[in-house]
Design a protein around this motif. Structure first.
Motif, PDB file in Angstrom:
ATOM      1  N   MET A   1      19.883  22.758 -50.001  1.00  0.00           N
ATOM      2  CA  MET A   1      20.915  23.705 -49.549  1.00  0.00           C
ATOM      3  C   MET A   1      20.871  23.837 -48.032  1.00  0.00           C
ATOM      4  O   MET A   1      19.811  24.012 -47.452  1.00  0.00           O
ATOM      5  CB  MET A   1      20.670  25.075 -50.193  1.00  0.00           C
ATOM      6  CG  MET A   1      21.835  26.021 -50.017  1.00  0.00           C
ATOM      7  SD  MET A   1      21.395  27.698 -50.526  1.00  0.00           S
ATOM      8  CE  MET A   1      21.373  27.505 -52.283  1.00  0.00           C
ATOM      9  N   ASP A   4      24.115  27.077 -44.323  1.00  0.00           N
ATOM     10  CA  ASP A   4      25.389  27.727 -44.649  1.00  0.00           C
ATOM     11  C   ASP A   4      25.663  27.781 -46.141  1.00  0.00           C
ATOM     12  O   ASP A   4      26.645  28.354 -46.581  1.00  0.00           O
ATOM     13  CB  ASP A   4      26.554  26.983 -43.986  1.00  0.00           C
ATOM     14  CG  ASP A   4      26.437  27.083 -42.481  1.00  0.00           C
ATOM     15  OD1 ASP A   4      26.723  26.076 -41.817  1.00  0.00           O
ATOM     16  OD2 ASP A   4      26.044  28.168 -42.004  1.00  0.00           O
ATOM     17  N   GLY A   5      24.758  27.141 -46.848  1.00  0.00           N
ATOM     18  CA  GLY A   5      24.988  27.133 -48.292  1.00  0.00           C
ATOM     19  C   GLY A   5      25.830  25.933 -48.672  1.00  0.00           C
ATOM     20  O   GLY A   5      26.784  25.581 -47.993  1.00  0.00           O
ATOM     21  N   LEU A  10      27.705  27.177 -54.306  1.00  0.00           N
ATOM     22  CA  LEU A  10      28.393  28.474 -54.298  1.00  0.00           C
ATOM     23  C   LEU A  10      29.493  28.515 -55.366  1.00  0.00           C
ATOM     24  O   LEU A  10      29.652  29.488 -56.100  1.00  0.00           O
ATOM     25  CB  LEU A  10      29.012  28.735 -52.916  1.00  0.00           C
ATOM     26  CG  LEU A  10      28.027  29.103 -51.805  1.00  0.00           C
ATOM     27  CD1 LEU A  10      28.732  29.077 -50.456  1.00  0.00           C
ATOM     28  CD2 LEU A  10      27.431  30.482 -52.077  1.00  0.00           C
ATOM     29  N   LEU A  13      28.139  28.859 -58.799  1.00  0.00           N
ATOM     30  CA  LEU A  13      27.762  30.262 -59.064  1.00  0.00           C
ATOM     31  C   LEU A  13      29.004  31.077 -59.439  1.00  0.00           C
ATOM     32  O   LEU A  13      28.998  31.865 -60.392  1.00  0.00           O
ATOM     33  CB  LEU A  13      27.108  30.877 -57.821  1.00  0.00           C
ATOM     34  CG  LEU A  13      25.662  30.466 -57.544  1.00  0.00           C
ATOM     35  CD1 LEU A  13      25.234  30.985 -56.161  1.00  0.00           C
ATOM     36  CD2 LEU A  13      24.740  31.017 -58.634  1.00  0.00           C
ATOM     37  N   LEU A  17      29.947  32.722 -63.397  1.00  0.00           N
ATOM     38  CA  LEU A  17      30.237  34.116 -63.737  1.00  0.00           C
ATOM     39  C   LEU A  17      31.404  34.237 -64.714  1.00  0.00           C
ATOM     40  O   LEU A  17      31.502  35.207 -65.462  1.00  0.00           O
ATOM     41  CB  LEU A  17      30.556  34.904 -62.458  1.00  0.00           C
ATOM     42  CG  LEU A  17      29.357  35.232 -61.574  1.00  0.00           C
ATOM     43  CD1 LEU A  17      29.824  35.761 -60.228  1.00  0.00           C
ATOM     44  CD2 LEU A  17      28.456  36.245 -62.263  1.00  0.00           C
ATOM     45  N   VAL A  32      33.038  39.410 -57.540  1.00  0.00           N
ATOM     46  CA  VAL A  32      31.898  38.627 -57.047  1.00  0.00           C
ATOM     47  C   VAL A  32      32.236  37.149 -57.076  1.00  0.00           C
ATOM     48  O   VAL A  32      31.981  36.406 -56.124  1.00  0.00           O
ATOM     49  CB  VAL A  32      30.639  38.936 -57.891  1.00  0.00           C
ATOM     50  CG1 VAL A  32      29.508  38.011 -57.482  1.00  0.00           C
ATOM     51  CG2 VAL A  32      30.240  40.394 -57.718  1.00  0.00           C
ATOM     52  N   LEU A  35      34.522  36.436 -54.216  1.00  0.00           N
ATOM     53  CA  LEU A  35      33.785  36.418 -52.951  1.00  0.00           C
ATOM     54  C   LEU A  35      33.038  35.101 -52.771  1.00  0.00           C
ATOM     55  O   LEU A  35      33.055  34.489 -51.710  1.00  0.00           O
ATOM     56  CB  LEU A  35      32.784  37.592 -52.902  1.00  0.00           C
ATOM     57  CG  LEU A  35      33.381  38.978 -52.605  1.00  0.00           C
ATOM     58  CD1 LEU A  35      32.388  40.073 -52.972  1.00  0.00           C
ATOM     59  CD2 LEU A  35      33.753  39.088 -51.132  1.00  0.00           C
ATOM     60  N   LEU A  36      32.385  34.658 -53.845  1.00  0.00           N
ATOM     61  CA  LEU A  36      31.614  33.408 -53.778  1.00  0.00           C
ATOM     62  C   LEU A  36      32.533  32.212 -53.591  1.00  0.00           C
ATOM     63  O   LEU A  36      32.257  31.303 -52.804  1.00  0.00           O
ATOM     64  CB  LEU A  36      30.772  33.246 -55.042  1.00  0.00           C
ATOM     65  CG  LEU A  36      29.560  34.184 -55.129  1.00  0.00           C
ATOM     66  CD1 LEU A  36      28.979  34.160 -56.543  1.00  0.00           C
ATOM     67  CD2 LEU A  36      28.503  33.780 -54.105  1.00  0.00           C
ATOM     68  N   GLN A  39      33.759  31.945 -50.140  1.00  0.00           N
ATOM     69  CA  GLN A  39      32.715  31.429 -49.248  1.00  0.00           C
ATOM     70  C   GLN A  39      32.497  29.941 -49.466  1.00  0.00           C
ATOM     71  O   GLN A  39      32.218  29.200 -48.511  1.00  0.00           O
ATOM     72  CB  GLN A  39      31.420  32.202 -49.472  1.00  0.00           C
ATOM     73  CG  GLN A  39      31.639  33.671 -49.117  1.00  0.00           C
ATOM     74  CD  GLN A  39      30.353  34.394 -48.807  1.00  0.00           C
ATOM     75  OE1 GLN A  39      29.331  33.747 -48.549  1.00  0.00           O
ATOM     76  NE2 GLN A  39      30.434  35.708 -48.799  1.00  0.00           N
TER      77      GLN A  39
ATOM     78  N   ARG B 669      36.757  37.810 -70.140  1.00  0.00           N
ATOM     79  CA  ARG B 669      36.174  36.562 -69.654  1.00  0.00           C
ATOM     80  C   ARG B 669      36.701  35.413 -70.488  1.00  0.00           C
ATOM     81  O   ARG B 669      37.590  35.557 -71.311  1.00  0.00           O
ATOM     82  CB  ARG B 669      34.649  36.600 -69.784  1.00  0.00           C
ATOM     83  CG  ARG B 669      34.019  37.605 -68.884  1.00  0.00           C
ATOM     84  CD  ARG B 669      32.689  37.071 -68.432  1.00  0.00           C
ATOM     85  NE  ARG B 669      31.768  38.170 -68.151  1.00  0.00           N
ATOM     86  CZ  ARG B 669      30.757  38.052 -67.302  1.00  0.00           C
ATOM     87  NH1 ARG B 669      30.531  36.923 -66.685  1.00  0.00           N
ATOM     88  NH2 ARG B 669      29.966  39.078 -67.100  1.00  0.00           N
ATOM     89  N   ARG B 706      25.637  36.692 -49.477  1.00  0.00           N
ATOM     90  CA  ARG B 706      27.034  36.425 -49.180  1.00  0.00           C
ATOM     91  C   ARG B 706      27.962  37.426 -49.853  1.00  0.00           C
ATOM     92  O   ARG B 706      29.024  37.746 -49.342  1.00  0.00           O
ATOM     93  CB  ARG B 706      27.399  35.016 -49.666  1.00  0.00           C
ATOM     94  CG  ARG B 706      26.682  33.980 -48.869  1.00  0.00           C
ATOM     95  CD  ARG B 706      26.795  32.611 -49.506  1.00  0.00           C
ATOM     96  NE  ARG B 706      26.088  31.675 -48.642  1.00  0.00           N
ATOM     97  CZ  ARG B 706      26.590  31.257 -47.490  1.00  0.00           C
ATOM     98  NH1 ARG B 706      27.785  31.667 -47.120  1.00  0.00           N
ATOM     99  NH2 ARG B 706      25.896  30.441 -46.729  1.00  0.00           N
ATOM    100  N   VAL B 707      27.547  37.896 -51.026  1.00  0.00           N
ATOM    101  CA  VAL B 707      28.452  38.719 -51.822  1.00  0.00           C
ATOM    102  C   VAL B 707      28.345  40.199 -51.461  1.00  0.00           C
ATOM    103  O   VAL B 707      29.347  40.903 -51.396  1.00  0.00           O
ATOM    104  CB  VAL B 707      28.164  38.497 -53.329  1.00  0.00           C
ATOM    105  CG1 VAL B 707      28.930  39.504 -54.159  1.00  0.00           C
ATOM    106  CG2 VAL B 707      28.521  37.079 -53.729  1.00  0.00           C
TER     107      VAL B 707
END
Lengths: 127, 815
Positions: A1, A4-5, A10, A13, A17, A32, A35-36, A39, B669, B706-707
């Protein structure tokens, strides 16, 4: 990684979810995930500019997306990336009366981000 | 039957002095159904109270405790929406497609077996009831029933392949389980006090036309018994009118038919039913063959009389003739005999004795002997006469026999001359008979017995033949007439039976009409009385919901009946009266529908202590949503109000207006996994999410870094918006203007500028202001949240959330 990821990590991830029912993340996962994913998109673009030594890293997302059109062969993907980016951006800010994005919306946006990551990935690497 | 209605109607009859009218009993009977009406009309006094009452279990009042949905619509694996069973407002918030409506629909399907929102839709809509991700399908709801310590559980389960209507229903309730929803006693109330309201339904209520709306509203008034009573009276009257019309039509056909029947009875029947008033008694008499005195029936009687004539019987003629002859012979042979001489001598002596008795002693007037008649003579001759009479008895017998034999011809042909004269009137030829009869009666002038015998013998033959011929002619005529009449008579008889009923029924029509007219008026009065409080409540709700609308709602009335029934809404737009619903916006129409139906669903007599409203805020502007929040708050004072809504407008209004509400968020979901979550306000929710990610969520540290700032940013943005909205709306700024300003303030800095300085353009002053007026830590948290941070160890992430929370609270204090 990288520092900056890794954008793929990312995004995985974010994607994870969506597909897992987990009481610990019940209800909070849409924001979330958004947001991920945003990014991940950001990181993917940054990686692109760095490899091409273009110095666009500090520019606004909007500028980066406009420039993206010139650096991608696929104009359709550039347009879709622009749309997904602005939708993700919107989901990452509070707007009057808006609820978190739905599963379907997130799936759409994430798939575009994944497509973009694949497209801009350095040669010899793939997610 | 609702005994209250009977009481109401009785007291109204008393009140307007109609109780003693002939039709008043009909009004009361009508409440007992058609049988009771007919019984009263037939003179059998059936009290309406005696009519079989419709009984239903006493409804139980119930609050909702939970709704569990599995494999139904948007919900896959089972999920339970827990509710606080008691008065209060619960908002279930979820994006369209999140599965939230599946709970509302699920409850409706569970209790009613159907969903109104599907009714108007294509079959494919209905077929999509199963969730594709989950094979089992089930709905459960738990109710807290008043007066019962254990909750009541209602469930509906489908086997894997079962059709929508092939579910097994079970009811588990204190004091007995059942598989029957009816055992809950909610069947009628589910229609009349329908506790479910969906967006579609709200829209369609006003679209479906005034009579549908009327029905939907009037059903709560419990006036079905009145409507049924009116229908019963109408039905009884119509039956009678129809029967009379049919009989009248049949009479026309019958008269036509009788015109072709050449028979006096046909003419007679025609005469008594031709006019407006029918003499059915006379018709019956004609059918029974009783002469009604007119010339008509006498004709048939005359014919019948002649048809029964008998000719002189030959053996009797022969017997009479031979007797005459024997008597004549006996007379001849007795002439000159001792007996005859004695008879004659006795006759002379009796005359002489009467002469002496009358004139006294004297000479004999026969022989002239002087002094021959004296007392001694008289005594002597008296004895002689007695002797002579005895001797003459034989001769007397012969004479009597002859006289008897002479009269015997008179009995041989007993013809009544009156009847014969009438026979001429019915067209029979009497010439021959009168000729023969003329000869026959000559017998009366013949003194010689032997000659009389000869005459009788010769004249009886022609007389007999003449009688037989006339009789046969009469019989033939009679047969001809009967042949034409008899089938017609059958028709007359058939008509008569119906006509008697129809005429008797027609006599009831006036009473029925009076009863109907009175009941119609009474029903309208009762309806208005009962609707008034609902209309009042609806008007109050409308006033809360209308906000800046130009539409003013005046009186709401249920008017008309039958096909002209409608809900009259006195709508005024900008002071102009008589405006149609067409001028109202979709949002206004929904508000109007809510205004009408929230009162309906919250009437005290409803067993449902809950109402479920699905997405009432679609097409409502924010100002109206404020009104809705107030309406729901009022309804929630004594009702459990569960509202499903697809965005944050209603929760926001509730929070801003301090309307106590429990908020549940629904998200869905992959694979239809639906998640429910008690929600705080957005600020609290974002902070909670951020804390969860920072401390517990199974995200790698780098991802959390980040979140977490992003979630804190969302929390601060939400706090700023709340501040701006509270302040500006509090100053009386219009909703639309506030929303426009918030829409332009994108990003945390601009929002904070707006929140702190009431100016969107002072973003540069935000951080210094925060450091100065708030705290440096808060300012730093603001910066980190806004810009994000590359490195954020777990402890720092938690600290960021804490500081952001403090800052949010501080910001909210600026309102």
């Amino acid at each position: 990684m990288t520092r900056d990821g890794d954008p793929s990590v990312l995004l995985d991830l974010a994607d994870g979810l969506l597909h897992r029912a987990d009481p610990a993340t019940a209800g909070l996962w849409p924001r979330v995930s958004a947001l991920l994913a945003l990014q991940a998109l950001d990181a993917a673009l940054r990686g692109l500019w760095e490899r091409r030594a273009l110095g666009l890293q500090g520019c606004s997302m909007q500028t980066q997306l406009i420039c993206l059109r010139s650096y991608l062969d696929d104009a359709g993907l550039a347009a879709r990336a622009g749309h997904s980016a602005s939708a993700l951006h919107r989901a990452c800010h509070h707007h009057p009366y808006e609820l978190a994005p739905t599963l379907g919306e997130l799936q759409d946006w994430l798939s575009v981000v994944r497509e973009l990551i694949r497209e801009v990935a350095p040669a010899g690497r793939s997610s | 039957m609702d005994p209250g209605i009977l009481g109401l109607v009785s007291s109204r009859l008393e009140a307007d002095g109609s109780a003693d009218e002939a039709w008043a009993t009909l009004v009361l009977a009508a409440l007992g159904g058609r049988d009771a009406i007919e019984a009263v009309l037939a003179g059998r006094g059936v009290s309406p109270r005696a009519a079989a009452p419709r009984t239903s279990p006493v409804p139980v009042g119930a609050f909702l405790q939970s709704i569990t949905v599995e494999g139904f619509r948007g919900v896959g694996p089972p999920q339970t929406l827990e509710l606080r069973p008691g008065p209060g407002l619960t908002l279930v918030v979820g994006r369209n497609g999140s599965g939230k409506s599946s709970f509302a629909e699920g409850l409706e399907v569970l209790l009613t077996g159907d969903s109104l929102r599907w009714k108007e839709r294509a079959a494919v809509w209905r077929e999509g009831w199963r969730n594709l991700h989950h094979p089992a399908a089930a709905l459960d709801a738990t109710f807290l029933v008043e007066g019962e310590s254990a909750p009541c559980v209602v469930s509906r389960r489908w086997e894997a392949e079962a059709a929508f209507d092939g579910a097994r229903v079970a009811v588990q309730r204190q004091g007995g389980n059942g598989s029957d929803l009816a055992s809950l006693g909610w069947t009628a109330a589910l229609l009349t006090h329908r506790p479910f309201l969906s967006y579609n339904e709200l829209g369609s209520l006003l679209d479906e036309g005034p009579s549908k709306l009327y029905d939907a509203l009037s059903s709560i008034l419990g006036l079905e018994d009145l409507v049924a009573a009116l229908d019963g009276l109408q039905e009884s009257r119509r039956c009678r009118e129809k029967a009379l019309k049919e009989t009248t039509d049949a009479r026309g056909r019958l008269l036509e038919r009788l015109r072709d029947v050449d028979d006096s009875r046909a003419r007679q029947v025609t005469a008594v039913i031709e006019g407006k008033e029918w003499d059915l008694g006379a018709v019956e008499e004609v059918l029974a063959g009783v002469a009604a005195g007119g010339s008509g029936t006498a004709e048939v009687d005359t014919l019948r009389g002649i048809a029964s004539l008998e000719p002189p019987a030959p053996e009797r003629v022969a017997a009479a003739v031979s007797e005459m002859r024997e008597a004549a012979a006996a007379t001849m042979s007795a002439r000159g005999s001792a007996a005859a001489r004695s008879r004659d001598a006795a006759a002379i002596l009796e005359l002489a004795l009467r002469y002496h008795a009358a004139h006294g002693d004297g000479d004999c007037p026969v022989c002239g002997g002087e002094g021959a008649l004296d007392g001694r003579w008289s005594a002597r001759q008296g004895e002689v006469v007695t002797r002579l009479r005895e001797a003459a008895r034989e001769a007397d017998a012969v004479h009597a026999r002859a006289e008897a034999a002479r009269r015997r011809w008179e009995d041989l042909a007993p013809l009544k001359i009156d009847a014969l004269k009438r026979a001429a009137g019915v067209g029979l030829d009497l010439g021959e008979l009168f000729g023969a009869l003329g000869t026959w009666v000559e017998a009366g002038g013949i003194s010689d017995l032997a000659k009389l015998a000869d005459h009788v013998e010769s004249a009886s033959g022609p007389l007999g033949e003449a009688v037989v011929r006339l009789r046969d002619a009469a019989r033939a005529e009679l047969g001809r007439k009967e042949g034409a009449w008899r089938p017609a008579a059958v028709e007359v008889a058939a008509w008569l039976a119906g006509a008697r009923d129809a005429v008797r029924g027609a006599g009831d029509v006036k009473r029925l009409k009076s009863a109907e007219a009175w009941l119609k008026k009474a029903a309208a009065g009762i309806r208005d009385d009962r609707f008034a409080p609902i209309a009042e409540k609806a008007a109050r709700i409308w006033d809360l919901l209308r906000q800046q609308s130009h539409v003013e709602l005046g009186r709401i009335q249920l008017t008309g009946e039958g096909t002209r029934r409608r809900v009259a809404l006195d709508v005024t737009v900008d002071g102009v009266e008589g405006a149609a619903l067409g001028v109202m916006s979709q949002g206004e129409l929904h508000s109007l529908a809510l205004s009408l139906f929230v009162p309906r669903a919250t009437l005290p007599e409803s067993p449902f202590r809950f109402i479920v409203i699905d997405d009432p805020v679609q097409s409502m502007d924010p100002a109206r949503v404020d009104g809705l929040a107030r309406v729901l708050e009022t309804a929630a004072e004594d009702r459990q109000v569960v509202v499903f809504t697809h965005d944050d407008r209603l929760p926001e209004a509730a929070r801003r207006l301090d309307v106590a509400a429990e908020i549940v968020e629904v998200t869905r979901r992959d694979a239809s996994v639906v998640e429910l979550r008690r929600a705080l306000d957005p600020v609290g929710r974002y902070l909670e999410d951020a804390l969860a990610v920072a401390s517990t969520a199974d995200l790698p540290g780098a991802a959390a870094a980040r979140v977490v700032p992003g979630l804190c940013r969302l929390a601060l943005e939400a706090a700023c918006m709340e501040v701006v909205r509270r302040r500006r709306l509090g100053r009386g700024e219009p909703h639309a203007e506030v929303e426009r300003i918030l829409g332009r303030a994108d990003g945390l800095t601009r929002l904070a500028s707006l929140a702190l300085f009431d100016d969107v353009e002072r973003g540069g002053d935000v951080l210094p202001h925060l450091r100065r007026e708030g705290s440096p830590a808060g300012a730093e948290a603001f910066r980190q949240s806004d810009e994000g941070t590359q490195e954020l160890p777990a402890a720092a992430a938690v600290e960021l959330v804490r500081q952001a929370g403090k800052l949010a609270a501080w910001l909210r204090g600026r309102a």
